[in-house]
Design a protein around this motif. Sequence first.
Motif, PDB file in Angstrom:
ATOM      1  N   ARG A  35       1.139  -1.047   0.016  1.00 25.98           N
ATOM      2  CA  ARG A  35       0.106  -0.030  -0.389  1.00 25.98           C
ATOM      3  C   ARG A  35       0.760   1.344  -0.002  1.00 25.98           C
ATOM      4  N   LYS A  36       0.036   1.812   0.041  1.00 31.23           N
ATOM      5  CA  LYS A  36       0.823   3.538  -0.270  1.00 31.23           C
ATOM      6  C   LYS A  36       1.040   4.127   1.057  1.00 31.23           C
ATOM      7  N   GLU A  37       1.669   4.050   2.255  1.00 25.82           N
ATOM      8  CA  GLU A  37       1.487   3.912   3.065  1.00 25.82           C
ATOM      9  C   GLU A  37       3.094   3.736   3.964  1.00 25.82           C
ATOM     10  N   SER A  38       3.547   4.838   4.630  1.00 26.97           N
ATOM     11  CA  SER A  38       5.396   5.020   5.528  1.00 26.97           C
ATOM     12  C   SER A  38       5.096   4.561   6.942  1.00 26.97           C
ATOM     13  N   MET A  39       6.007   4.962   7.446  1.00 23.36           N
ATOM     14  CA  MET A  39       5.384   4.451   9.129  1.00 23.36           C
ATOM     15  C   MET A  39       7.430   4.700   9.515  1.00 23.36           C
ATOM     16  N   GLU A  40       7.436   5.607  10.758  1.00 20.69           N
ATOM     17  CA  GLU A  40       8.671   6.212  10.814  1.00 20.69           C
ATOM     18  C   GLU A  40       8.998   5.185  12.064  1.00 20.69           C
ATOM     19  N   ILE A  41       9.999   4.462  12.554  1.00 23.63           N
ATOM     20  CA  ILE A  41      10.054   3.155  13.479  1.00 23.63           C
ATOM     21  C   ILE A  41      12.117   4.320  13.382  1.00 23.63           C
ATOM     22  N   TYR A  42      11.772   3.587  15.141  1.00 24.84           N
ATOM     23  CA  TYR A  42      13.082   3.868  15.505  1.00 24.84           C
ATOM     24  C   TYR A  42      14.695   3.546  15.948  1.00 24.84           C
ATOM     25  N   LEU A  43      16.020   3.375  14.713  1.00 27.01           N
ATOM     26  CA  LEU A  43      16.086   1.962  15.682  1.00 27.01           C
ATOM     27  C   LEU A  43      17.071   2.525  16.825  1.00 27.01           C
ATOM     28  N   MET A  44      17.337   1.819  17.738  1.00 31.91           N
ATOM     29  CA  MET A  44      17.936   1.881  18.803  1.00 31.91           C
ATOM     30  C   MET A  44      19.393   1.217  18.874  1.00 31.91           C
ATOM     31  N   LYS A  45      20.505   2.409  19.273  1.00 31.08           N
ATOM     32  CA  LYS A  45      21.565   2.415  19.248  1.00 31.08           C
ATOM     33  C   LYS A  45      22.091   1.772  20.088  1.00 31.08           C
ATOM     34  N   VAL A  46      22.782   0.928  21.409  1.00 31.12           N
ATOM     35  CA  VAL A  46      23.187   0.724  22.294  1.00 31.12           C
ATOM     36  C   VAL A  46      24.751   0.730  22.131  1.00 31.12           C
ATOM     37  N   ASN A  47      25.464   1.884  22.810  1.00 28.41           N
ATOM     38  CA  ASN A  47      26.809   2.251  22.613  1.00 28.41           C
ATOM     39  C   ASN A  47      26.971   1.709  23.771  1.00 28.41           C
ATOM     40  N   LYS A  48      27.076   1.523  24.648  1.00 27.60           N
ATOM     41  CA  LYS A  48      27.792   0.491  25.641  1.00 27.60           C
ATOM     42  C   LYS A  48      28.165  -1.075  25.430  1.00 27.60           C
ATOM     43  N   GLU A  49      29.271  -0.931  25.245  1.00 27.85           N
ATOM     44  CA  GLU A  49      29.575  -2.880  25.460  1.00 27.85           C
ATOM     45  C   GLU A  49      30.427  -3.137  26.459  1.00 27.85           C
ATOM     46  N   ILE A  50      29.718  -4.717  26.604  1.00 25.41           N
ATOM     47  CA  ILE A  50      30.455  -4.611  27.911  1.00 25.41           C
ATOM     48  C   ILE A  50      31.926  -6.263  27.448  1.00 25.41           C
ATOM     49  N   ASP A  51      33.160  -6.712  27.708  1.00 19.29           N
ATOM     50  CA  ASP A  51      32.882  -7.646  27.704  1.00 19.29           C
ATOM     51  C   ASP A  51      32.931  -8.428  29.065  1.00 19.29           C
ATOM     52  N   CYS A  52      32.593  -9.459  28.589  1.00 21.77           N
ATOM     53  CA  CYS A  52      31.452 -10.133  30.168  1.00 21.77           C
ATOM     54  C   CYS A  52      31.144 -11.302  30.036  1.00 21.77           C
ATOM     55  N   VAL A  53      32.341 -12.124  28.896  1.00 20.63           N
ATOM     56  CA  VAL A  53      32.343 -13.528  28.307  1.00 20.63           C
ATOM     57  C   VAL A  53      32.912 -14.317  29.409  1.00 20.63           C
TER      58      VAL A  53
ATOM     59  N   ASP B  85      29.815 -10.178  37.177  1.00 17.50           N
ATOM     60  CA  ASP B  85      30.685  -9.498  38.349  1.00 17.50           C
ATOM     61  C   ASP B  85      31.086  -8.375  37.561  1.00 17.50           C
ATOM     62  N   ARG B  86      31.280  -8.416  36.071  1.00 13.97           N
ATOM     63  CA  ARG B  86      32.225  -7.282  34.708  1.00 13.97           C
ATOM     64  C   ARG B  86      30.370  -6.572  34.152  1.00 13.97           C
ATOM     65  N   ILE B  87      29.339  -6.956  34.884  1.00 12.85           N
ATOM     66  CA  ILE B  87      28.875  -5.896  34.374  1.00 12.85           C
ATOM     67  C   ILE B  87      28.154  -5.043  35.480  1.00 12.85           C
ATOM     68  N   ASN B  88      27.912  -4.058  35.085  1.00 15.38           N
ATOM     69  CA  ASN B  88      26.961  -3.119  36.100  1.00 15.38           C
ATOM     70  C   ASN B  88      25.874  -1.809  35.312  1.00 15.38           C
ATOM     71  N   GLU B  89      25.083  -2.815  33.762  1.00 13.51           N
ATOM     72  CA  GLU B  89      24.339  -1.663  32.841  1.00 13.51           C
ATOM     73  C   GLU B  89      23.227  -3.244  32.823  1.00 13.51           C
ATOM     74  N   ASP B  90      21.896  -1.671  33.173  1.00 11.97           N
ATOM     75  CA  ASP B  90      20.329  -2.249  32.369  1.00 11.97           C
ATOM     76  C   ASP B  90      20.530  -2.847  31.160  1.00 11.97           C
ATOM     77  N   ILE B  91      21.492  -2.036  30.325  1.00 12.00           N
ATOM     78  CA  ILE B  91      21.235  -1.760  28.990  1.00 12.00           C
ATOM     79  C   ILE B  91      22.527  -1.833  28.016  1.00 12.00           C
ATOM     80  N   PHE B  92      23.638  -3.016  27.421  1.00 13.02           N
ATOM     81  CA  PHE B  92      23.930  -3.361  26.548  1.00 13.02           C
ATOM     82  C   PHE B  92      24.239  -4.786  26.172  1.00 13.02           C
ATOM     83  N   THR B  93      25.243  -4.558  24.716  1.00 10.93           N
ATOM     84  CA  THR B  93      26.019  -5.478  23.521  1.00 10.93           C
ATOM     85  C   THR B  93      27.270  -5.815  24.627  1.00 10.93           C
ATOM     86  N   ILE B  94      27.268  -7.254  24.071  1.00 12.79           N
ATOM     87  CA  ILE B  94      28.299  -8.239  24.446  1.00 12.79           C
ATOM     88  C   ILE B  94      29.117  -8.494  23.729  1.00 12.79           C
ATOM     89  N   HIS B  95      30.630  -7.859  24.087  1.00 10.22           N
ATOM     90  CA  HIS B  95      31.787  -7.409  23.313  1.00 10.22           C
ATOM     91  C   HIS B  95      32.136  -9.278  22.280  1.00 10.22           C
TER      92      HIS B  95
END
Length: 171
Positions: free
Chosen positions: A82-100, A126-136
């Motif tokens: 259809r001829k319609e569009s919508m705006e979405i938002y790409l969530m970029k998480v700028n906190k990477e933790i080396d926690c493996v 023990d290396r994690i102190n964030e509620d949202i992050f990416t894994i290194h």
Amino acid sequence: MSYYILEHDINPGDKYVSWEADGNLERAMEGKPFPKTYYQGEFDTDFISGHYGISARAKDFFLSLNIPNLEFVPVTVYHIQRKESMEIYLMKVNKEIDCVDYEQSDLFMLSDQKIRRVRKLVLNKDRINEDIFTIHNLLHSVTVSEALKNKITEYGLKGFRFVPTDKYPMY
């Protein structure tokens, strides 16, 4: 504390951008030109693309939490029929933790140290102190705490699947 990797959960009829178009959205996230990108489906949801494309409602929810390491990149997507569009938002998480915990995890990695396959994932909490992050070194690994998972669920955001890190990947 438990942690969960966010995944896109599509129900029949939900609006979504297909995984084939996620490369376009990755270019948009990097600020690069990208081709016109399409979505399909009829029903509103809050997680619209596997590349962390979310609704305005979800963006506003995350902004209300005042999390300092989040950015949102607005992108317009177009309905495939259809001829319609919508705006979405790409969530970029700028906190990477080396926690493996590499000794207890069962991973396949090449010389570049990027994690290519996960058979068993164990985090060093023990290396994690964030509620949202990416894994290194683990692609597409936006990870949330149990506290944030509960807030997302209580707020009623749709389309989010929470995979416990000790069960990742789900087969």
